[in-house]
Write an enzyme that holds these catalytic residues in place. Structure first.
Site, short mmCIF file in Angstrom:
data_model
loop_
_atom_site.label_atom_id
_atom_site.label_comp_id
_atom_site.label_asym_id
_atom_site.label_seq_id
_atom_site.Cartn_x
_atom_site.Cartn_y
_atom_site.Cartn_z
N CYS A 165 48.67 30.12 34.62
CA CYS A 165 47.67 29.29 34.71
C CYS A 165 47.37 29.15 32.95
CB CYS A 165 46.47 29.55 35.35
SG CYS A 165 44.90 28.51 34.98
N GLU A 225 46.77 39.67 37.47
CA GLU A 225 46.45 39.14 36.34
C GLU A 225 46.02 39.95 35.11
OE1 GLU A 225 43.30 35.82 36.62
OE2 GLU A 225 42.42 36.80 34.84
N CYS A 258 37.06 31.72 34.59
CA CYS A 258 37.51 30.57 34.78
C CYS A 258 36.23 29.71 35.34
CB CYS A 258 38.48 30.41 35.67
SG CYS A 258 39.08 28.73 36.39
N SER A 272 42.99 38.36 48.31
CA SER A 272 42.77 37.33 47.36
C SER A 272 41.33 37.84 46.82
CB SER A 272 42.72 36.04 47.92
OG SER A 272 41.77 35.29 47.01
N ASN A 315 39.60 36.56 44.43
CA ASN A 315 38.60 35.70 44.37
C ASN A 315 37.84 35.27 45.57
OD1 ASN A 315 39.22 32.57 45.10
ND2 ASN A 315 41.13 33.51 44.17
N SER A 344 43.34 30.05 46.45
CA SER A 344 44.69 30.17 47.31
C SER A 344 44.73 29.29 48.61
CB SER A 344 45.20 31.41 47.19
OG SER A 344 45.19 32.30 45.99
FE1 SF4 Z 1 43.56 29.03 36.87
FE2 SF4 Z 1 41.33 29.51 37.46
FE3 SF4 Z 1 42.86 29.10 39.26
FE4 SF4 Z 1 42.83 31.29 38.09
S1 SF4 Z 1 41.12 30.51 39.18
S2 SF4 Z 1 44.48 30.03 38.51
S3 SF4 Z 1 42.22 30.84 35.93
S4 SF4 Z 1 42.26 27.71 37.49
#
Ligand code: SF4
Length: 662
Positions: A94, A124, A194, A222, A224, A274
């Site tokens: 990304c 990451e 982000c 995941s 996030n 995702s």
């Molecule tokens: Fe890119 Fe943000 Fe998606 Fe991560 S969350 S892949 S940094 S757009």
């Protein structure tokens, strides 16, 4: 009133969407590509990609040909290792993560230390750690940060650069920055969270404050998505699920009990970066079923209404744009997030054709949805069925008009063959109608293009019976009709000798046979056709006469330019003396060949000065004699010869004979 509200930011973020597109494009071009780790933290989506030819591997050694770096990025050493292995590397990191790599690299070249705020086990962060030029550490929370400060006094003492994992929790990040600024004096802090993550987290926080319960959709690994769940859980009851099936299985009863305890219930849905849109949609649908309330989120429903309802439309017709074609299938876009697949066998009814023969990228085609696989999120379609529908319409028309339909013999089955029409209709042709002789093999016409007549259609059963033979017969009749129409005396053909009799031969003139009588085979005298031709020979013939009603054609193979009479007339004259060979004896004289094809008659009175009563006593077949040409009847092509005229007194004797006759 019960409500379901779906967060606007739920689902694929820019980086994940971009990585998926890169991987799918590479797979469509190369057949199979490998991703270093799962491209997305979602098992359903990973399996979907796998079916596209995107295979996750744990190490570059497991890859073959091409490896894709996912949106998380990878350490610099990984890129070097891939290059050493000679693999093609497609970088789908990304751009936001790539920016962190550059920050870390450029700001650590002066020997500064780097601190990454994030989970050091997260891919990451692992990638980011691999870009520092000086000392680099990662901390995930206050405890780890304080431990670092306490245990390593030298770290960051000179100068420190701080970056943060793109998906890190905003609140935690704010708190940690305060500690960092307090402890480290020479520090540069880069806020690398982000915006997609921030927006999603802010919306999740706001939505969860309004709702009685939140459903957070995301893969078990995941981060996030987990963070979203944490944010939501701080405000209301939160259910974390990977997909609709899991929600139903693990949380249905809890949800029902929650709903039943409220008169008005508001349920929010959000999803990690995702999570594919179709999973969000499925979760929404399941929730709608559970609460059985029609007052669902109007905005979401409007959005759904604008999308093709593949589930509801299974069996219906959709327009599909071909986005990739490979040897086994065509991948199509039908206007929803799920990819559509048309397996090779559903592209065309003709098994001789490959997907590349049938469609190309960019084609917009009509298809029928055959199956929606909830487990893998695939939509399966068939072009063949649409073609077959169109084909059936043409079949019915062809039957009505008794016209010939073109197709290919695609299978040999019990009792006959299957012909697939150009429009995709399957037609059964019984062996007796196949045009293959009784002792022939049906396999001989397999894969051959044929024409057929439709002789029976059962629309209800979708059964069509055809006849190749009827079509061939019609074609033959048409050829014959044209033959007779265009036939005229003098017309020349080159035909094959099909059969032979003692009186002549039959020659195929292209569907119609003509007869060459023995006497018309050659200018020379022959007793049997086999002396000059054989069956199978090509013979140049000219039409002498014909009778269309009796279907008879008389031919000659004799060419005027070879006419020996013409040659004779050019070379010989009356009174010429010629050497001739006796070819036959008759009571009234002997025939002698002057040149091949021209015989002269030596009358019994012209054989000798003596009176001859029996020709065979003075001449024999094969004997060569000298004779004088005494008469030429051009009209009847007859020549009279005389041996006597060459004998002394021969002419005088003749004169006397003539005088006495007078
Ligand atoms: Fe890119 Fe943000 Fe998606 Fe991560 S969350 S892949 S940094 S757009």
């Amino acid at each position: 009133m019960m409500q379901i509200i779906t967060a606007e930011t739920a689902g694929f973020c820019f980086g994940v969407k971009r990585a998926c597109e890169i991987a799918e494009k590479a797979a469509s071009e190369r057949g199979t590509v490998y991703t270093l780790g799962q491209l997305i933290h979602n098992n359903d989506a990973v399996e979907t990609l796998r079916k596209h030819g995107v295979i996750p591997v744990e190490s570059p050694e497991e890859a073959n040909g091409c490896i894709i770096i996912r949106s998380h990025g990878a350490a610099r050493s990984v890129y070097d290792h891939i290059a050493e292995l000679g693999l093609v590397c497609i970088d789908a990191t990304c751009p936001y993560v790539d920016r962190i790599h550059k920050i870390v690299d450029e700001n650590s070249r002066d020997g500064s230390d780097t601190l990454v705020v994030g989970d050091k086990k997260h891919p990451e962060v692992v990638g980011i750690l691999g870009f520092a030029n000086g000392d680099i550490r990662a901390v995930n929370d206050e405890n780890e940060l304080n431990e670092l400060i306490k245990s390593d006094k030298n770290f960051g003492a000179k100068s420190l650069n701080v970056v943060v994992q793109t998906t890190f929790d905003m609140c935690k990040w704010t708190d940690l920055q305060k500690i960092i600024k307090k402890h480290y004096t020479n520090v540069k802090i880069f806020d690398t969270i982000c915006r997609a993550t921030i927006n999603r987290q802010e919306e999740a926080a706001a939505l969860s404050q309004q709702c009685d319960a939140m459903i957070v959709i995301g893969g078990a690994h995941s981060s996030n998505s987990r963070k979203l769940a944490d944010i939501c859980a701080a405000n209301c009851r939160t259910f974390f699920t990977e997909n609709a099936a899991q929600l139903e299985k693990e949380h249905r009863s809890a949800l029902i009990s929650l709903i039943s305890s409220y008169n008005d219930v508001k349920i929010g849905i959000t999803a990690g970066a995702s999570t594919p849109a179709y999973i969000i949609k499925e979760v929404h649908n399941i929730m709608s079923e559970i609460i059985k309330d029609e007052a669902v989120d109007a905005e979401f429903m409007a959005a759904i209404d604008q999308m093709p309802r593949v589930r509801a439309y299974a069996g219906n017709r959709v327009k599909a744009t071909v986005v990739a074609v490979n040897k086994t299938e065509a991948v199509v876009d039908i206007g929803i997030k799920q990819s559509g697949y048309i397996p090779a066998e559903e592209l065309s009814a003709n098994p001789n054709l490959t997907p590349e023969d049938v469609v190309k990228v960019g084609d917009v085609i009509d298809c029928i949805v055959t199956k929606v696989n909830d487990a893998d999120g695939f939509v399966y379609l068939s072009k063949k069925q649409v073609d077959a529908q169109a084909g059936m319409e043409k079949i019915l028309k062809a039957k009505e008009e008794n016209s010939t339909v073109k197709g290919t013999v695609t299978a040999v089955v019990k009792g006959g063959v299957i012909v697939t029409s150009e429009d995709g209709a399957r037609v059964f042709v019984p062996a007796s109608q196949s045009g293959v002789p009784r002792n022939g093999k049906l396999e001989d016409i397999l894969k051959k293009e044929v024409g057929f007549k439709v002789i029976e259609v059962n629309e209800g059963r979708g059964r069509v019976v055809g006849s190749i033979k009827a079509s061939e017969r019609e074609a033959t009749d048409a050829v014959k009709a044209k033959f007779w129409e265009e036939l005229e005396v003098g017309k020349k053909f080159i035909g094959e000798v099909k059969s032979m009799e003692s009186y002549g031969v039959f020659v195929d003139l292209g569907g119609v046979d003509g007869m060459v009588h023995l006497t018309e085979l050659t200018w020379n005298r022959v007793k049997h056709p086999k002396e000059v031709v054989a069956i199978g020979d090509k013979l140049e013939v000219t039409v002498k006469s014909f009778d269309p009603e009796k279907k008879r054609v008389s031919l000659t193979a004799k060419k005027p330019e070879d006419n020996p009479w013409t040659k004779f007339m050019n070379e010989f004259a009356i009174d010429d003396v010629v050497k001739v060979q006796i070819v036959s004896i008759t009571p009234f004289g002997a025939f002698a060949q002057i040149i091949p094809g021209v015989d002269g008659l030596i009358h019994i009175s012209q054989i000798s000065l003596e009176r001859v009563t029996d020709v065979s006593k003075v001449l024999s077949v094969g004997q060569i004699v000298e004779a004088k040409i005494t008469e030429i009847d051009e009209e009847k092509s007859r020549v009279s010869l005389s041996i006597k005229a060459l004998l002394d007194g021969g002419d005088a004797a003749d004169d006397e004979e003539e005088a006495s006759e007078e």
